[in-house]
Design a protein around this motif. Structure first.
Motif, PDB file in Angstrom:
ATOM      1  N   GLY A 161      12.752  -4.414   6.004  1.00  0.00           N
ATOM      2  CA  GLY A 161      12.103  -5.420   6.834  1.00  0.00           C
ATOM      3  C   GLY A 161      10.916  -4.910   7.613  1.00  0.00           C
ATOM      4  N   ASP A 162      10.340  -3.803   7.171  1.00  0.00           N
ATOM      5  CA  ASP A 162       9.171  -3.270   7.873  1.00  0.00           C
ATOM      6  C   ASP A 162       7.915  -3.560   7.071  1.00  0.00           C
ATOM      7  N   THR A 163       6.864  -3.942   7.750  1.00  0.00           N
ATOM      8  CA  THR A 163       5.587  -4.216   7.114  1.00  0.00           C
ATOM      9  C   THR A 163       4.472  -3.686   8.003  1.00  0.00           C
ATOM     10  N   TYR A 164       3.548  -2.994   7.389  1.00  0.00           N
ATOM     11  CA  TYR A 164       2.415  -2.436   8.112  1.00  0.00           C
ATOM     12  C   TYR A 164       1.142  -3.090   7.587  1.00  0.00           C
ATOM     13  N   TYR A 165       0.289  -3.507   8.502  1.00  0.00           N
ATOM     14  CA  TYR A 165      -0.965  -4.164   8.150  1.00  0.00           C
ATOM     15  C   TYR A 165      -2.146  -3.359   8.656  1.00  0.00           C
ATOM     16  N   ALA A 166      -3.189  -3.283   7.858  1.00  0.00           N
ATOM     17  CA  ALA A 166      -4.442  -2.736   8.357  1.00  0.00           C
ATOM     18  C   ALA A 166      -5.058  -3.724   9.338  1.00  0.00           C
ATOM     19  N   CYS A 190       1.581  -2.417   3.563  1.00  0.00           N
ATOM     20  CA  CYS A 190       2.693  -1.857   2.816  1.00  0.00           C
ATOM     21  C   CYS A 190       3.999  -2.256   3.475  1.00  0.00           C
ATOM     22  N   SER A 191       5.028  -2.305   2.669  1.00  0.00           N
ATOM     23  CA  SER A 191       6.298  -2.817   3.151  1.00  0.00           C
ATOM     24  C   SER A 191       7.446  -2.299   2.296  1.00  0.00           C
ATOM     25  N   THR A 192       8.561  -2.024   2.942  1.00  0.00           N
ATOM     26  CA  THR A 192       9.826  -1.807   2.243  1.00  0.00           C
ATOM     27  C   THR A 192      10.689  -3.018   2.577  1.00  0.00           C
ATOM     28  N   LEU A 193      10.826  -3.901   1.627  1.00  0.00           N
ATOM     29  CA  LEU A 193      11.421  -5.201   1.907  1.00  0.00           C
ATOM     30  C   LEU A 193      12.858  -5.088   2.393  1.00  0.00           C
ATOM     31  N   LEU A 204      -6.479 -17.203  -1.265  1.00  0.00           N
ATOM     32  CA  LEU A 204      -5.988 -16.820  -2.584  1.00  0.00           C
ATOM     33  C   LEU A 204      -4.601 -16.227  -2.413  1.00  0.00           C
ATOM     34  N   ARG A 205      -3.808 -16.336  -3.461  1.00  0.00           N
ATOM     35  CA  ARG A 205      -2.514 -15.659  -3.474  1.00  0.00           C
ATOM     36  C   ARG A 205      -2.453 -14.743  -4.688  1.00  0.00           C
ATOM     37  N   LEU A 206      -2.277 -13.481  -4.418  1.00  0.00           N
ATOM     38  CA  LEU A 206      -2.127 -12.502  -5.488  1.00  0.00           C
ATOM     39  C   LEU A 206      -0.647 -12.274  -5.770  1.00  0.00           C
ATOM     40  N   SER A 207      -0.354 -12.003  -7.022  1.00  0.00           N
ATOM     41  CA  SER A 207       1.013 -11.703  -7.442  1.00  0.00           C
ATOM     42  C   SER A 207       1.101 -10.275  -7.942  1.00  0.00           C
ATOM     43  N   CYS A 208       2.233  -9.657  -7.692  1.00  0.00           N
ATOM     44  CA  CYS A 208       2.519  -8.320  -8.212  1.00  0.00           C
ATOM     45  C   CYS A 208       3.902  -8.378  -8.840  1.00  0.00           C
ATOM     46  N   VAL A 209       3.925  -8.393 -10.167  1.00  0.00           N
ATOM     47  CA  VAL A 209       5.183  -8.458 -10.898  1.00  0.00           C
ATOM     48  C   VAL A 209       5.637  -7.044 -11.225  1.00  0.00           C
ATOM     49  N   ALA A 210       6.861  -6.739 -10.848  1.00  0.00           N
ATOM     50  CA  ALA A 210       7.414  -5.408 -11.094  1.00  0.00           C
ATOM     51  C   ALA A 210       8.406  -5.444 -12.238  1.00  0.00           C
ATOM     52  N   SER A 211       8.414  -4.392 -13.022  1.00  0.00           N
ATOM     53  CA  SER A 211       9.423  -4.236 -14.061  1.00  0.00           C
ATOM     54  C   SER A 211       9.875  -2.789 -14.067  1.00  0.00           C
ATOM     55  N   GLY A 212      11.129  -2.582 -14.424  1.00  0.00           N
ATOM     56  CA  GLY A 212      11.675  -1.233 -14.467  1.00  0.00           C
ATOM     57  C   GLY A 212      12.284  -0.779 -13.158  1.00  0.00           C
ATOM     58  N   PHE A 213      12.184  -1.587 -12.135  1.00  0.00           N
ATOM     59  CA  PHE A 213      12.802  -1.257 -10.853  1.00  0.00           C
ATOM     60  C   PHE A 213      12.881  -2.541 -10.033  1.00  0.00           C
ATOM     61  N   THR A 214      13.656  -2.477  -8.945  1.00  0.00           N
ATOM     62  CA  THR A 214      13.820  -3.640  -8.079  1.00  0.00           C
ATOM     63  C   THR A 214      12.932  -3.493  -6.859  1.00  0.00           C
ATOM     64  N   LEU A 215      12.057  -4.467  -6.658  1.00  0.00           N
ATOM     65  CA  LEU A 215      11.067  -4.402  -5.594  1.00  0.00           C
ATOM     66  C   LEU A 215      11.661  -4.114  -4.225  1.00  0.00           C
ATOM     67  N   ASP A 216      12.798  -4.714  -3.945  1.00  0.00           N
ATOM     68  CA  ASP A 216      13.351  -4.671  -2.589  1.00  0.00           C
ATOM     69  C   ASP A 216      13.548  -3.258  -2.059  1.00  0.00           C
ATOM     70  N   TYR A 217      13.826  -2.308  -2.928  1.00  0.00           N
ATOM     71  CA  TYR A 217      14.250  -0.997  -2.468  1.00  0.00           C
ATOM     72  C   TYR A 217      13.147   0.042  -2.505  1.00  0.00           C
ATOM     73  N   TYR A 218      11.990  -0.351  -2.933  1.00  0.00           N
ATOM     74  CA  TYR A 218      10.847   0.553  -2.982  1.00  0.00           C
ATOM     75  C   TYR A 218       9.842   0.126  -1.925  1.00  0.00           C
ATOM     76  N   ARG A 219       9.022   1.076  -1.510  1.00  0.00           N
ATOM     77  CA  ARG A 219       7.897   0.718  -0.656  1.00  0.00           C
ATOM     78  C   ARG A 219       6.780   0.204  -1.561  1.00  0.00           C
ATOM     79  N   ILE A 220       6.320  -0.969  -1.265  1.00  0.00           N
ATOM     80  CA  ILE A 220       5.251  -1.598  -2.027  1.00  0.00           C
ATOM     81  C   ILE A 220       3.998  -1.641  -1.149  1.00  0.00           C
TER      82      ILE A 220
END
Length: 122
Positions: A56-61, A50-53, A18-34
């Protein structure tokens, strides 16, 4: 106003994707930790990725490493969670969340989507 909205959940057989989508509004995804989190019935909400695009860092459980990956569409300000080789224990409500910081835990995230149900069952 920061807003996140998930979609893409559903019923899938074990081993499916499956592919889940997360649409952001009110801010730019790239600069926040998601972060992507999930909560199964009777269990606590757990972080899976979690990742701060922009960094370029991404952490996986451990439970999802090698099976789940993220990608983004800058034009749509959307982050995607690609989930492969799904297992029944992946069944949960999945949430995306954001923070202006670098924390890794649930309390560090201050904006949350409404969640989307993922059910893995034959």
């Amino acid at each position: 106003q920061v807003k996140l909205e998930e979609s893409g959940g559903g019923l899938v057989q074990p081993g499916g994707s499956l592919r889940l989508s997360c649409v952001a509004s009110g801010f730019t995804l790239d600069y926040y930790r998601i972060g992507w989190f999930r909560q199964a019935p009777g269990k606590e909400r757990e972080g899976i990725l979690c990742s701060t695009l922009s960094l370029g860092d991404t952490y996986y459980a451990d439970s999802v490493r090698g099976r789940f990956t993220i990608s983004r569409d800058n034009a749509e300000n959307t982050m995607y969670l690609q989930m492969n080789n799904l297992k029944p224990e992946d069944t949960a409500v999945y949430y995306c969340a954001s923070q202006w910081g670098y924390g890794l835990g649930v309390p560090d995230f201050d904006s949350w989507g409404q969640g989307t149900q993922v059910t893995v069952s034959s």
